[in-house]
Design a protein around this motif. Structure first.
Motif: not given
Length: 507
Positions: A240, A244, A252
């Motif tokens: 994640l 991101g 993500a």
């Protein structure tokens, strides 16, 4: 009358005395009769025979005493010496041997006393050993061994007692670990207790080891379960965070939703997931950027591009004049972050060293996502370029962008490479982030990393089965980062020192 010894020097004092008495002038001083005279002569003869016998006896006794002394038979030697003293108390050799025999006998008696004492100490040690009182048994055996290291089997008994004491201490230590629920430590110590003694304390130690192993396995399975769950959460969290940071919002979003399914109360993850969802919605409606300030940004958010004007330039080591139309070329090699967007969008197989669809984030203090993508074949590079609305540059285009129009040897000029100008010769030990050597290592057109760091694929054929690589890499010598140098590689090759950059425009 004349003195007898003047006439017969070897006559002897005993016969001299008998003759002188027999020759005395006074009858009263002479022998009373011939019989008395004969008796005196016979006495002298007997005395002489007795002296010979005594000397012979003394010599025999002396020889026997010497043999007994040499053999350490002190009492027998003392008896011989006593007989010799009776026969001749003033004989020097007799006195010396008598002293030696007495001293030897004294030593023998002292040794006998010592042996009795050691035997008593040894027996005491045996009693303590059989009573499993290891520490006092060790003390007793050490006293015996110090007095006589070869006394019976004291060394063996001492070693056994010391081993038993150590094993007993381990036994107590293992029990203490078990009471504290330190099962791994308990198992380790129980193994030492049971080494060569599997039946120690009537199998009690073995049973305790099995119990400790069961407890340890139970804890292990529990920890493995917790570890797997933690690893899953950590992997999803890293996926994640990385996705991101690199702007791969679909990745993500998927990672955030999986993480929330495992741990729905993670507020930070909730925020990241919602941000990814909103960003994807915004990106779906965002227009593509076009030319700006004589630079072009790729349709897929690729590297910044620079314009190479139409015109002539000096090509190759022979510096032949060539002319090319205007074209655009990426300012930097394609990075891991940019290639990750391509992988996420197309589902293409990522490079072998990536962690799934996500490249590693860090190597030491450097961001791997900012490094040139590597382990990509010519087909991978071509597919990326097509997806980005671009193409691979021809080697002539690549060379013009790298050395300009004046035929310089390297992008920065004719000065030989140094660690301050580019990444070569193992001075970095691997690829470095794009632009690390900018602006001192830039080409005249403003392109970076066109000498060293990674080789770059081109669209030009080297032969029927391979394509041309340009630019050198982090592991080559200075000559191999010349702008004019050509290298070949098969289309399917994937290497840790080969990447690419894209071009656009007339070819």
């Amino acid at each position: 009358p004349p003195l007898p010894l003047e006439l017969f020097p070897d006559l002897g004092d005993d016969l001299r005395a008998v003759l002188l008495r027999a020759l005395c002038k006074s009858p009263a001083e002479r022998y009373a009769s011939a019989g008395a005279f004969v008796a005196a002569l016979q006495a002298a003869a007997d005395a002489r025979s007795a002296a010979v016998v005594r000397e012979s006896t003394l010599e025999q006794l002396e020889t026997q005493a010497e043999a007994l002394l040499a053999a350490g038979e002190w009492l027998e030697a003392l008896d011989c010496c006593t007989q010799m003293v009776r026969l001749d108390p003033n004989r020097p050799a007799t006195l010396e041997m008598l002293t030696e025999a007495k001293q030897g006998l004294d030593r023998k008696q002292a040794e006998a006393v010592q042996r009795r004492r050691l035997a008593e100490q040894y027996e005491q040690g045996l009693e303590l050993f059989q009573a499993e009182k290891w520490q006092p048994a060790i003390v007793a055996f050490e006293i015996v061994a110090e007095g006589n290291p070869d006394f019976r089997d004291v060394q063996e008994k001492l070693t056994q007692a010391q081993d038993e004491l150590q094993r007993a201490r381990w036994y107590d230590e293992a029990i203490a670990h078990g009471e504290a629920e330190h099962w791994a430590e308990a198992c380790s110590v129980w193994v030492r207790v049971l080494r060569d003694r599997l039946d120690y304390r009537d199998d009690d130690a073995a049973e305790r080891l099995l119990n400790s192993v069961k407890r340890l396995l139970h804890r292990y399975h529990k920890l493995v379960s917790e570890y797997k769950k933690s690893c899953q959460m950590l992997a999803l969290y890293e996926q994640l965070a990385v996705a991101g940071k690199m702007g791969i919002w679909q990745e993500a979003l998927e990672a955030g939703e999986k993480l929330l399914a495992v741990a729905p109360d993670l507020k930070g993850v909730q925020l990241w997931t919602e941000h990814a969802r909103q960003t994807l919605q915004i990106m779906a409606n965002r227009a593509r950027e076009d030319l700006k300030d004589a630079r072009l940004v790729g349709e897929k958010n690729g590297p910044e591009m620079v314009r190479i004007p139409v015109g002539k330039f000096l090509y190759g080591d022979n510096k032949k004049k060539r002319e090319l139309p205007e074209f655009w070329i990426d300012k930097t090699p394609v990075t891991n972050a940019e290639y990750a967007r391509f992988v996420a969008a197309t589902g293409r197989q990522p490079p072998a060293h990536w962690e799934g669809k996500i490249p590693p984030v860090w190597r030491g203090r450097e961001k791997i996502v900012d490094h040139p993508v590597i382990y990509v074949s010519w087909h991978d590079a071509t597919a990326y370029a097509k997806w980005a609305g671009k193409r691979l540059p021809a080697e002539e285009e690549w060379e013009k962008a790298a050395r300009g129009v004046d035929g310089r040897i390297y992008p920065w000029g004719d000065e030989k490479p140094t660690p301050a100008l580019c990444n070569f010769g193992q001075n970095e030990g691997g690829a470095t982030p794009v632009g690390k050597y900018s602006p001192q290592g830039d080409s005249p057109s403003g392109c970076v990393d066109m000498a060293g760091n990674v080789w770059e694929w081109t669209a030009s054929a080297y032969d029927k089965s391979s394509k041309v690589l340009r630019g050198g890499s982090w592991g080559v010598n200075p000559d191999h980062v010349r702008s004019a140098l050509r290298l070949r590689s098969d289309l399917d090759d994937t290497r840790g020192d080969v990447g690419f950059r894209c071009a656009r425009g007339s070819q």
